[in-house]
Design an enzyme around this catalytic site. Structure first.
Site, PDB file in Angstrom:
ATOM      1  N   GLY A 176      16.777  41.260  58.483  1.00 39.86           N
ATOM      2  CA  GLY A 176      17.697  41.435  57.361  1.00 39.86           C
ATOM      3  C   GLY A 176      19.081  40.906  57.667  1.00 39.86           C
ATOM      4  O   GLY A 176      19.686  40.158  56.882  1.00 39.86           O
ATOM      5  N   ASP A 177      19.622  41.284  58.818  1.00 37.61           N
ATOM      6  CA  ASP A 177      20.933  40.790  59.235  1.00 37.61           C
ATOM      7  C   ASP A 177      20.930  39.275  59.380  1.00 37.61           C
ATOM      8  O   ASP A 177      21.862  38.586  58.962  1.00 37.61           O
ATOM      9  CB  ASP A 177      21.328  41.422  60.570  1.00 37.61           C
ATOM     10  CG  ASP A 177      21.760  42.871  60.431  1.00 37.61           C
ATOM     11  OD1 ASP A 177      22.543  43.169  59.522  1.00 37.61           O
ATOM     12  OD2 ASP A 177      21.309  43.700  61.235  1.00 37.61           O
ATOM     13  N   SER A 178      19.871  38.759  60.008  1.00 35.94           N
ATOM     14  CA  SER A 178      19.823  37.320  60.262  1.00 35.94           C
ATOM     15  C   SER A 178      19.709  36.520  58.968  1.00 35.94           C
ATOM     16  O   SER A 178      20.323  35.457  58.826  1.00 35.94           O
ATOM     17  CB  SER A 178      18.649  36.992  61.191  1.00 35.94           C
ATOM     18  OG  SER A 178      18.826  37.611  62.448  1.00 35.94           O
TER      19      SER A 178
END
Length: 405
Positions: A176-178
Site C-alpha cells: 500500500g505504501d509503495s
C-alpha cells in the site's frame, strides 16, 4: 549511473519531508532518475527507516538496516528541527529553491509549521508538492492517522488476499505504501510536464487507499452491476484456468499460466494429452473456468511426477508461460537477472558490496541509476545549507549550538 547528469530528472531539485515508506519511496524513484533529493530529517533520530529492516550481520556490533540503503539511495540527508521557528525558516528557504516537495505527514502538519501550500507557493509559484496520506487532503477521514495496512484494507486488497477459509491476509511487502509512493512519483512527473506549459506548480494529492483501489481491476463494477463480491481464492483467480502453482517431484513449486485457448492447447501437447482440448470441460476459457478445480488436480498429478528443471525446460520449449516461485537466493543466481542487471551491487560504507534491486524501468537514452546508498544522518547538512542557502561557517556553528540542526 555512470554520468549523474544523464537521468531524465537531472536538474530537478526535490526536498523530501516525511518518514517511513510512502513519501520516501516517491523520493527514491525521483532520485533514481537523476533528481537531486534533499531529505530533511529530525536531528535526534532521523527517519525510523534507518532502523527498520535491521539484521544481525557478522562482524558488526549492532544490527544494520538493510532497507535504509535502498529507500534512501541517491539522497542527501539534512537535519532540521522543524519544531523550531529557525528550523521551519530554513526548510522554507530550501523549499523555495526546489522544484518538488514530497511529504507524507498527517494533513495540517505542514500548516502548523508555517509551511502550508499558500505560504510556499507565494515564494515558489512553480513548486510541485506531493502530499501522501492515508486518506487524502480532503474528505471526512482526512484528519485520521493513516498507515499502509489500513489503506490496503480500505482499498479492497486485504479482503481478497489469502485463503478462502482463513482471515484476510497481507501481501509480503508494504504494497500500500509503495503503491502510494509510485503513484506520487508518476503524479510529480506529470505535474512537471504541465509546468513546462503553464509555468505553475500544483499539488499532487495521493491517498494510500486510492492508490490501492486503482489496482483493484473490476472489483467495484462487478459488485455494482452484477452483485458479485470478490472473495479470497488463495493461489487461483476464479474462472481463469489453468493458472496456479503446481507441485514438482522434488518438492518444489512452479507457476503455470495457460488459461488462453492457444496456450492451453500447447500445454496439452506437452502433457501428452492433446485430446484435452476436445474435452467439453476444457474446450474454451469459460469451460475451463467452470471446471477449474478438477483441471488443476489433473495438471498437478502430471507435474508432481516431474523434476522442476526438466518440467520447466519442456514448458518453455512448448511456449507455455511458467516459472519457479523465486526467493532472493534464486534471483541472485539467475542468469536472466544477471544479463539485465535487475540486481546491482553497490559499495556500502561498512558492509562492502551490497546487492539490491536496480532502477526500473530501463530508459534507452536517459537511464536512471544509483549514485550512492542511503546517507548517514545529517551527512550533508553543512554542505547543503552552505551551497544552497549560502550560510557561512559561523552561522552553521550557531545552528548546531542551538540544536536547530
Amino acid at each position: 549511473m555512470s554520468d549523474p547528469d544523464q537521468g531524465p530528472l537531472s536538474g530537478i531539485r526535490v526536498v523530501e519531508m516525511g518518514t517511513l515508506i510512502a513519501g520516501p519511496f516517491c523520493g527514491q524513484i525521483l532520485g533514481d532518475f537523476g533528481a537531486e533529493v534533499i531529505k530533511i530529517e529530525d536531528p535526534g533520530a532521523g527517519d525510523p527507516m534507518r532502523r527498520w529492516g535491521s539484521e544481525e550481520i557478522p562482524d558488526h556490533d549492532e544490527p544494520v538496516s538493510l532497507w535504509w540503503p535502498v529507500i534512501a539511495r541517491n539522497k542527501q540527508s539534512v537535519t532540521l528541527n522543524l519544531r523550531t521557528e529557525r528550523g521551519q525558516g530554513l526548510a522554507r528557504d530550501l523549499i523555495g529553491t526546489a522544484d518538488v516537495l514530497v511529504e507524507n505527514f498527517r494533513p495540517g502538519t505542514l500548516e502548523r509549521w508555517g509551511l502550508g501550500d499558500e505560504v510556499l507557493r507565494a515564494v515558489n509559484p512553480g513548486l510541485v508538492t506531493a502530499r501522501v496520506t492515508g486518506y487524502g487532503q480532503t474528505g471526512p477521514y482526512a484528519p485520521r492517522a493513516g498507515f499502509g495496512s489500513v489503506g490496503e484494507a480500505m482499498g479492497g486488497l486485504r479482503h481478497v488476499t489469502g485463503d478462502p477459509d482463513g482471515p484476510p491476509s497481507r501481501v509480503g511487502v508494504s504494497i500500500g505504501d509503495s503503491l502510494a509512493g509510485l503513484f506520487s512519483a508518476l503524479g510529480v512527473s506529470m505535474a512537471l510536464v504541465a509546468r513546462q506549459r503553464t509555468g505553475r506548480g500544483q499539488v499532487v494529492d495521493t491517498a494510500i487507499y486510492e492508490a490501492v483501489l486503482a489496482m483493484m481491476e473490476s472489483l467495484v463494477p462487478q459488485y455494482a452491476k452484477a452483485g458479485v463480491t470478490r472473495e479470497r481464492t488463495g493461489s487461483t483467480l476464479p474462472g481463469v484456468a489453468p493458472s496456479n502453482v503446481y507441485p514438482t517431484a522434488g518438492g518444489g513449486t512452479v507457476v503455470i499460466g495457460a488459461n488462453r485457448d492457444t496456450v492451453f492447447a500447447r500445454l496439452a501437447q506437452v502433457m501428452g494429452r492433446p485430446n484435452l482440448v476436445e474435452d467439453e470441460r476444457y474446450r474454451d476459457h469459460d469451460a475451463r473456468g467452470q471446471h477449474q478445480e478438477e483441471l488443476d488436480e489433473l495438471i498437478s498429478a502430471w507435474t508432481s511426477t516431474r523434476g522442476a528443471e526438466e518440467l520447466l525446460e519442456d514448458l518453455h520449449a512448448g511456449g507455455i508461460p511458467a516459472g519457479l516461485v523465486y526467493t532472493a537466493a534464486d534471483m541472485l543466481s539467475d542468469e536472466h537477472f544477471a544479463a539485465r542487471e535487475a540486481i546491482t551491487t553497490v559499495m556500502h560504507r561498512t558492509l562492502g558490496e551490497l546487492p539490491m534491486q536496480n532502477v526500473t524501468p530501463k530508459l534507452s537514452s536517459t537511464p536512471g541509476g544509483i549514485r550512492h546508498l542511503g546517507p548517514e544522518l545529517g551527512e550533508h547538512t553543512d554542505a547543503v545549507l552552505s551551497s544552497v542557502l549560502g550560510l557561512d561557517d559561523a552561522q552553521l556553528r550557531e545552528l548546531h549550538a542551538e540544536g536547530v540542526v
